[in-house]
Write a protein that holds these residues in place. Structure first.
Motif, mmCIF file in Angstrom:
data_model
loop_
_atom_site.group_PDB
_atom_site.id
_atom_site.type_symbol
_atom_site.label_atom_id
_atom_site.label_comp_id
_atom_site.label_asym_id
_atom_site.label_seq_id
_atom_site.Cartn_x
_atom_site.Cartn_y
_atom_site.Cartn_z
ATOM 1 N N ALA A 31 0.821 -1.212 0.000
ATOM 2 C CA ALA A 31 0.000 0.000 0.000
ATOM 3 C C ALA A 31 0.857 1.266 0.000
ATOM 4 C CB ALA A 31 -0.942 -0.006 1.196
ATOM 5 N N ALA A 32 2.012 1.198 0.626
ATOM 6 C CA ALA A 32 2.902 2.366 0.692
ATOM 7 C C ALA A 32 3.425 2.772 -0.685
ATOM 8 C CB ALA A 32 4.059 2.078 1.635
ATOM 9 N N GLN A 33 3.316 1.894 -1.664
ATOM 10 C CA GLN A 33 3.838 2.177 -2.998
ATOM 11 C C GLN A 33 2.802 2.814 -3.936
ATOM 12 O OE1 GLN A 33 5.205 -1.647 -4.283
ATOM 13 N NE2 GLN A 33 6.883 -1.695 -2.824
ATOM 14 N N TYR A 34 1.572 3.028 -3.459
ATOM 15 C CA TYR A 34 0.508 3.535 -4.322
ATOM 16 C C TYR A 34 0.124 4.954 -3.950
ATOM 17 C CZ TYR A 34 0.013 -0.950 -6.535
ATOM 18 O OH TYR A 34 0.266 -2.073 -7.272
ATOM 19 N N PRO A 35 -0.429 5.693 -4.923
ATOM 20 C CA PRO A 35 -0.800 7.086 -4.656
ATOM 21 C C PRO A 35 -2.002 7.184 -3.715
ATOM 22 C CG PRO A 35 -1.474 6.453 -6.876
ATOM 23 C CD PRO A 35 -0.681 5.308 -6.309
ATOM 24 N N PRO A 36 -2.225 8.376 -3.169
ATOM 25 C CA PRO A 36 -3.373 8.579 -2.287
ATOM 26 C C PRO A 36 -4.688 8.261 -3.005
ATOM 27 C CG PRO A 36 -1.921 10.484 -2.252
ATOM 28 C CD PRO A 36 -1.431 9.576 -3.335
ATOM 29 N N GLU A 37 -5.713 8.044 -2.188
ATOM 30 C CA GLU A 37 -7.082 7.812 -2.657
ATOM 31 C C GLU A 37 -7.191 6.602 -3.577
ATOM 32 O OE1 GLU A 37 -8.205 11.689 -4.223
ATOM 33 O OE2 GLU A 37 -8.849 12.305 -2.210
ATOM 34 N N THR A 38 -6.540 5.517 -3.162
ATOM 35 C CA THR A 38 -6.561 4.268 -3.925
ATOM 36 C C THR A 38 -7.051 3.148 -3.020
ATOM 37 O OG1 THR A 38 -4.695 5.013 -5.275
ATOM 38 C CG2 THR A 38 -5.154 2.653 -5.273
ATOM 39 N N TYR A 39 -7.912 2.311 -3.572
ATOM 40 C CA TYR A 39 -8.385 1.102 -2.889
ATOM 41 C C TYR A 39 -7.618 -0.071 -3.479
ATOM 42 C CZ TYR A 39 -11.521 -2.947 -2.241
ATOM 43 O OH TYR A 39 -12.046 -4.189 -1.970
ATOM 44 N N LEU A 40 -7.029 -0.886 -2.609
ATOM 45 C CA LEU A 40 -6.232 -2.033 -3.049
ATOM 46 C C LEU A 40 -6.903 -3.339 -2.642
ATOM 47 C CD1 LEU A 40 -2.749 -0.695 -1.933
ATOM 48 C CD2 LEU A 40 -3.665 -0.717 -4.251
ATOM 49 N N TRP A 41 -6.988 -4.244 -3.593
ATOM 50 C CA TRP A 41 -7.496 -5.605 -3.388
ATOM 51 C C TRP A 41 -6.268 -6.484 -3.599
ATOM 52 C CZ3 TRP A 41 -12.803 -7.577 -3.657
ATOM 53 C CH2 TRP A 41 -12.901 -8.938 -3.934
ATOM 54 N N ILE A 42 -5.751 -7.073 -2.524
ATOM 55 C CA ILE A 42 -4.491 -7.821 -2.576
ATOM 56 C C ILE A 42 -4.792 -9.301 -2.369
ATOM 57 C CG2 ILE A 42 -2.189 -8.062 -1.575
ATOM 58 C CD1 ILE A 42 -2.551 -5.096 -0.582
ATOM 59 N N GLU A 43 -4.411 -10.121 -3.341
ATOM 60 C CA GLU A 43 -4.697 -11.556 -3.303
ATOM 61 C C GLU A 43 -3.435 -12.349 -2.958
ATOM 62 O OE1 GLU A 43 -6.248 -12.362 -7.201
ATOM 63 O OE2 GLU A 43 -8.143 -11.338 -6.770
ATOM 64 N N HIS A 44 -3.483 -13.027 -1.814
ATOM 65 C CA HIS A 44 -2.381 -13.874 -1.354
ATOM 66 C C HIS A 44 -2.750 -15.331 -1.633
ATOM 67 C CE1 HIS A 44 -0.279 -10.817 1.130
ATOM 68 N NE2 HIS A 44 -1.483 -10.300 1.233
ATOM 69 N N PRO A 45 -2.090 -15.994 -2.601
ATOM 70 C CA PRO A 45 -2.385 -17.408 -2.852
ATOM 71 C C PRO A 45 -1.990 -18.271 -1.650
ATOM 72 C CG PRO A 45 -0.880 -16.517 -4.513
ATOM 73 C CD PRO A 45 -1.077 -15.462 -3.481
ATOM 74 N N GLN A 46 -2.771 -19.294 -1.403
ATOM 75 C CA GLN A 46 -2.528 -20.197 -0.286
ATOM 76 C C GLN A 46 -2.050 -21.549 -0.804
ATOM 77 O OE1 GLN A 46 -3.014 -18.924 3.087
ATOM 78 N NE2 GLN A 46 -2.826 -17.223 1.648
ATOM 79 N N PRO A 47 -1.344 -22.297 0.023
ATOM 80 C CA PRO A 47 -0.827 -23.610 -0.414
ATOM 81 C C PRO A 47 -1.923 -24.577 -0.859
ATOM 82 C CG PRO A 47 0.211 -22.947 1.645
ATOM 83 C CD PRO A 47 -0.876 -21.949 1.362
ATOM 84 N N ASP A 48 -3.134 -24.435 -0.306
ATOM 85 C CA ASP A 48 -4.216 -25.359 -0.669
ATOM 86 C C ASP A 48 -4.932 -24.956 -1.952
ATOM 87 O OD1 ASP A 48 -5.698 -23.147 0.088
ATOM 88 O OD2 ASP A 48 -6.809 -24.165 1.676
ATOM 89 N N GLY A 49 -4.463 -23.903 -2.613
ATOM 90 C CA GLY A 49 -5.082 -23.440 -3.852
ATOM 91 C C GLY A 49 -6.059 -22.304 -3.645
ATOM 92 N N GLY A 50 -6.381 -21.990 -2.417
ATOM 93 C CA GLY A 50 -7.285 -20.876 -2.116
ATOM 94 C C GLY A 50 -6.557 -19.543 -2.186
ATOM 95 N N VAL A 51 -7.269 -18.488 -1.883
ATOM 96 C CA VAL A 51 -6.701 -17.138 -1.903
ATOM 97 C C VAL A 51 -7.229 -16.384 -0.687
ATOM 98 C CG1 VAL A 51 -6.671 -14.931 -3.138
ATOM 99 C CG2 VAL A 51 -6.541 -17.047 -4.416
ATOM 100 N N ILE A 52 -6.344 -15.673 -0.013
ATOM 101 C CA ILE A 52 -6.745 -14.757 1.059
ATOM 102 C C ILE A 52 -6.697 -13.366 0.456
ATOM 103 C CG2 ILE A 52 -6.082 -13.750 3.267
ATOM 104 C CD1 ILE A 52 -6.364 -16.426 4.174
ATOM 105 N N ILE A 53 -7.766 -12.610 0.646
ATOM 106 C CA ILE A 53 -7.828 -11.254 0.101
ATOM 107 C C ILE A 53 -7.654 -10.263 1.242
ATOM 108 C CG2 ILE A 53 -9.277 -9.562 -1.074
ATOM 109 C CD1 ILE A 53 -10.647 -12.022 -2.428
ATOM 110 N N ARG A 54 -6.732 -9.340 1.053
ATOM 111 C CA ARG A 54 -6.501 -8.255 2.015
ATOM 112 C C ARG A 54 -6.931 -6.960 1.327
ATOM 113 N NH1 ARG A 54 -5.507 -10.870 6.738
ATOM 114 N NH2 ARG A 54 -3.925 -12.434 6.448
ATOM 115 N N HIS A 55 -7.637 -6.120 2.061
ATOM 116 C CA HIS A 55 -8.080 -4.830 1.536
ATOM 117 C C HIS A 55 -7.275 -3.733 2.220
ATOM 118 C CE1 HIS A 55 -11.587 -6.867 -0.178
ATOM 119 N NE2 HIS A 55 -11.610 -7.547 0.944
#
Length: 160
Positions: A31-55
């Motif tokens: 998030a520190a690398q993006y300009p102000p007023e931005t919404y970030l949807w961050i997808e972390h792949p998991q070992p079981d094939g799923g995804v954890i999403i961080r906002h």
């Protein structure tokens, strides 16, 4: 006069199977690398094939995201509009296997204020996809899209 300072030992790092703290730290670093007023949807792949999403929201993004949601909901926008409009403005990048979908909020707000909605062809296609997903999950199709999903923390955190 001489003063002595005592140094406390550094915290112990304890091995853990919980990737949460590392994912949270990584999301903050991204998030520190993006300009102000931005919404970030961050997808972390998991070992079981799923995804954890961080906002995450960059400076000013919390308040502006909530404002966008208020305007969108007052205008009667739904989940299909949310999907179509957020994709129009998203910028996708990767940090290793992690996908980052950045949504600048000012252009999104401008589109909503201008009355932009998903076009009929897109709306029909996505509604059929929603109905099919409901059927495959053993539920009855609703025949209409759910409400606006959200780009501000108040709505996003309530929906996730």
């Amino acid at each position: 006069m001489t003063t002595t300072a005592t140094l406390s030992p550094p915290p112990l790092l304890t091995p853990t199977a919980d990737p949460g703290p590392v994912e949270q730290a990584l999301a903050a670093s991204i998030a520190a690398q993006y300009p102000p007023e931005t919404y970030l949807w961050i997808e972390h792949p998991q070992p079981d094939g799923g995804v954890i999403i961080r906002h995450r929201w960059t400076a000013g993004g919390n308040a502006l995201g909530d404002e966008v949601d208020g305007v969108a909901m007052a205008a009667g926008l739904d989940a299909i509009d949310w999907l179509d409009l957020t994709i129009r403005h998203q910028q996708v990048s990767h940090r290793g296997r992690i996908a980052v979908k950045a949504h600048p909020l000012r252009p999104l707000l401008a589109d909503i204020q201008a009355g932009t909605r998903a076009e009929d062809g897109v709306r029909d296609y996505l509604q059929r996809a929603l109905d099919l997903a409901a059927e495959q999950a053993g539920r009855r199709p609703r025949g209409r899209a759910p409400r606006w999903i959200g780009v501000g923390p108040a709505l996003v955190n309530r929906n996730h």
